[in-house]
Motif scaffolding. Structure first.
Motif, PDB file in Angstrom:
ATOM      1  N   LYS A  33       0.490  -1.447  -0.034  1.00  0.00           N
ATOM      2  CA  LYS A  33      -0.332   0.055  -0.062  1.00  0.00           C
ATOM      3  C   LYS A  33       0.675   1.036   0.141  1.00  0.00           C
ATOM      4  N   PHE A  34       1.917   1.173   1.033  1.00  0.00           N
ATOM      5  CA  PHE A  34       3.209   2.644   0.522  1.00  0.00           C
ATOM      6  C   PHE A  34       3.166   2.277  -0.243  1.00  0.00           C
ATOM      7  N   ILE A  35       4.159   1.333  -1.480  1.00  0.00           N
ATOM      8  CA  ILE A  35       4.780   1.365  -2.219  1.00  0.00           C
ATOM      9  C   ILE A  35       3.524   2.001  -3.468  1.00  0.00           C
ATOM     10  N   GLU A  36       2.336   1.486  -3.004  1.00  0.00           N
ATOM     11  CA  GLU A  36       1.425   1.594  -4.561  1.00  0.00           C
ATOM     12  C   GLU A  36       1.444   3.037  -4.509  1.00  0.00           C
ATOM     13  N   ALA A  37       1.194   4.143  -3.195  1.00  0.00           N
ATOM     14  CA  ALA A  37       0.563   5.396  -3.314  1.00  0.00           C
ATOM     15  C   ALA A  37       2.025   5.969  -3.145  1.00  0.00           C
ATOM     16  N   ARG A  38       2.665   6.089  -2.890  1.00  0.00           N
ATOM     17  CA  ARG A  38       4.321   6.146  -3.134  1.00  0.00           C
ATOM     18  C   ARG A  38       4.400   6.863  -4.505  1.00  0.00           C
ATOM     19  N   VAL A  39       4.116   5.821  -5.456  1.00  0.00           N
ATOM     20  CA  VAL A  39       4.137   5.125  -7.163  1.00  0.00           C
ATOM     21  C   VAL A  39       2.901   6.561  -7.887  1.00  0.00           C
ATOM     22  N   GLU A  40       1.860   6.783  -7.060  1.00  0.00           N
ATOM     23  CA  GLU A  40       0.938   7.399  -7.369  1.00  0.00           C
ATOM     24  C   GLU A  40       1.073   8.959  -7.687  1.00  0.00           C
ATOM     25  N   ASP A  41       1.681   9.397  -6.229  1.00  0.00           N
ATOM     26  CA  ASP A  41       2.215  10.785  -5.676  1.00  0.00           C
ATOM     27  C   ASP A  41       2.574  10.942  -7.163  1.00  0.00           C
ATOM     28  N   ALA A  42       3.774  10.490  -7.317  1.00  0.00           N
ATOM     29  CA  ALA A  42       5.369  10.941  -7.777  1.00  0.00           C
ATOM     30  C   ALA A  42       4.583  10.537  -9.397  1.00  0.00           C
ATOM     31  N   TYR A  43       4.087  10.153  -9.787  1.00  0.00           N
ATOM     32  CA  TYR A  43       3.195  10.526 -11.115  1.00  0.00           C
ATOM     33  C   TYR A  43       2.878  11.819 -11.485  1.00  0.00           C
ATOM     34  N   ASP A  44       1.438  11.186 -10.329  1.00  0.00           N
ATOM     35  CA  ASP A  44       1.135  13.000 -10.248  1.00  0.00           C
ATOM     36  C   ASP A  44       1.620  14.018 -10.607  1.00  0.00           C
ATOM     37  N   ARG A  45       2.406  14.081  -9.486  1.00  0.00           N
ATOM     38  CA  ARG A  45       3.486  14.820  -9.099  1.00  0.00           C
ATOM     39  C   ARG A  45       4.019  15.408 -10.652  1.00  0.00           C
ATOM     40  N   PHE A  46       4.837  14.187 -11.119  1.00  0.00           N
ATOM     41  CA  PHE A  46       4.914  14.147 -12.953  1.00  0.00           C
ATOM     42  C   PHE A  46       3.975  15.081 -14.280  1.00  0.00           C
ATOM     43  N   ILE A  47       2.853  14.753 -14.007  1.00  0.00           N
ATOM     44  CA  ILE A  47       1.272  15.549 -14.257  1.00  0.00           C
ATOM     45  C   ILE A  47       1.363  16.535 -14.224  1.00  0.00           C
ATOM     46  N   THR A  48       1.077  16.814 -13.325  1.00  0.00           N
ATOM     47  CA  THR A  48       0.973  18.031 -12.958  1.00  0.00           C
ATOM     48  C   THR A  48       2.384  19.248 -13.096  1.00  0.00           C
ATOM     49  N   GLU A  49       2.979  19.216 -13.057  1.00  0.00           N
ATOM     50  CA  GLU A  49       4.812  19.545 -13.007  1.00  0.00           C
ATOM     51  C   GLU A  49       4.468  19.768 -15.051  1.00  0.00           C
ATOM     52  N   ARG A  50       4.205  18.831 -15.978  1.00  0.00           N
ATOM     53  CA  ARG A  50       4.158  18.582 -17.091  1.00  0.00           C
ATOM     54  C   ARG A  50       3.186  19.397 -17.510  1.00  0.00           C
ATOM     55  N   LEU A  51       2.015  19.796 -16.942  1.00  0.00           N
ATOM     56  CA  LEU A  51       1.272  20.768 -16.871  1.00  0.00           C
ATOM     57  C   LEU A  51       0.398  22.072 -16.880  1.00  0.00           C
ATOM     58  N   GLN A  52       2.230  22.217 -16.269  1.00  0.00           N
ATOM     59  CA  GLN A  52       2.675  23.682 -15.940  1.00  0.00           C
ATOM     60  C   GLN A  52       3.745  24.208 -16.943  1.00  0.00           C
ATOM     61  N   GLY A  53       3.486  23.291 -16.935  1.00  0.00           N
ATOM     62  CA  GLY A  53       5.276  23.696 -18.379  1.00  0.00           C
ATOM     63  C   GLY A  53       6.914  23.533 -18.304  1.00  0.00           C
ATOM     64  N   ARG A  54       6.516  22.701 -17.184  1.00  0.00           N
ATOM     65  CA  ARG A  54       7.934  22.270 -16.681  1.00  0.00           C
ATOM     66  C   ARG A  54       8.887  21.493 -17.255  1.00  0.00           C
ATOM     67  N   GLY A  55       9.262  20.899 -18.315  1.00  0.00           N
ATOM     68  CA  GLY A  55      10.096  20.206 -19.593  1.00  0.00           C
ATOM     69  C   GLY A  55      10.442  18.469 -18.509  1.00  0.00           C
ATOM     70  N   VAL A  56      10.608  17.341 -19.044  1.00  0.00           N
ATOM     71  CA  VAL A  56      10.165  16.106 -19.061  1.00  0.00           C
ATOM     72  C   VAL A  56      11.321  15.922 -18.217  1.00  0.00           C
ATOM     73  N   SER A  57      12.965  16.399 -17.793  1.00  0.00           N
ATOM     74  CA  SER A  57      13.619  16.573 -17.496  1.00  0.00           C
ATOM     75  C   SER A  57      13.771  16.698 -16.040  1.00  0.00           C
ATOM     76  N   VAL A  58      13.043  18.055 -15.410  1.00  0.00           N
ATOM     77  CA  VAL A  58      12.271  18.573 -15.049  1.00  0.00           C
ATOM     78  C   VAL A  58      11.518  18.130 -13.911  1.00  0.00           C
ATOM     79  N   ALA A  59      10.275  17.717 -14.104  1.00  0.00           N
ATOM     80  CA  ALA A  59       8.832  16.364 -13.528  1.00  0.00           C
ATOM     81  C   ALA A  59       9.683  15.253 -13.281  1.00  0.00           C
ATOM     82  N   THR A  60      10.693  14.996 -14.371  1.00  0.00           N
ATOM     83  CA  THR A  60      11.003  13.447 -13.662  1.00  0.00           C
ATOM     84  C   THR A  60      11.343  13.480 -12.450  1.00  0.00           C
TER      85      THR A  60
END
Length: 148
Positions: A33-60
């Motif tokens: 459960k911890f692992i899945e929550a972290r994975v989802e949070d990281a993916y959400d962060r990536f998507i949010t950063e990309r939607l805010q215009g950050r480049g792939v490397s920064v979002a990653t």
């Protein structure tokens, strides 16, 4: 939460996190459960950063920071570094991983690690050096008891 969604990015985060937890001996390795929550949070962060215009490397980079938040330094890492940096003349290098595993289970070592609150930001705090000195003392005493 994204249940039953299979995305290659999620697998990449999951594999990276599991490897990190395994390599640094974090107890969360067995907490799916911890692992899945972290994975989802990281993916959400990536998507949010990309939607805010950050480049792939920064979002990653930012998404991996989310993935590993609070998981930069483990108790095992601290004890291993004490062995490696200070007790290398007393123990052969091949024994450091198993000795570190053993030492973190001992009540006297655990008490010190818990008292100083070893976690992700631990190395940047002022009490890092005093804790290492205290750990070196107790580990030296333990090794003396083992006649090592």
């Amino acid at each position: 939460m994204r249940h039953n969604v299979e995305l290659p990015e999620l697998d990449r985060y999951r594999d990276y996190l599991r490897g990190h937890l395994r390599d640094h001996h974090f107890p969360q390795l067995s907490d799916n459960k911890f692992i899945e929550a972290r994975v989802e949070d990281a993916y959400d962060r990536f998507i949010t950063e990309r939607l805010q215009g950050r480049g792939v490397s920064v979002a990653t980079e930012l998404s991996y920071r989310t993935l590993l938040d609070g998981l930069y330094v483990s108790s095992y890492d601290i004890v291993y570094s004490v062995l490696e940096e200070n007790l290398w003349t007393r123990l052969p290098e091949w024994s450091w991983p198993s000795m570190a595993d053993h030492l973190v289970t001992l009540p006297s070592v655990k008490e010190i690690l818990d008292r100083y609150g070893v976690n992700g930001d631990f190395l940047s705090r002022e009490n890092h050096r005093p804790m290492l000195t205290e750990l070196l003392g107790i580990i030296s005493e333990i090794l003396d008891g083992y006649e090592l």
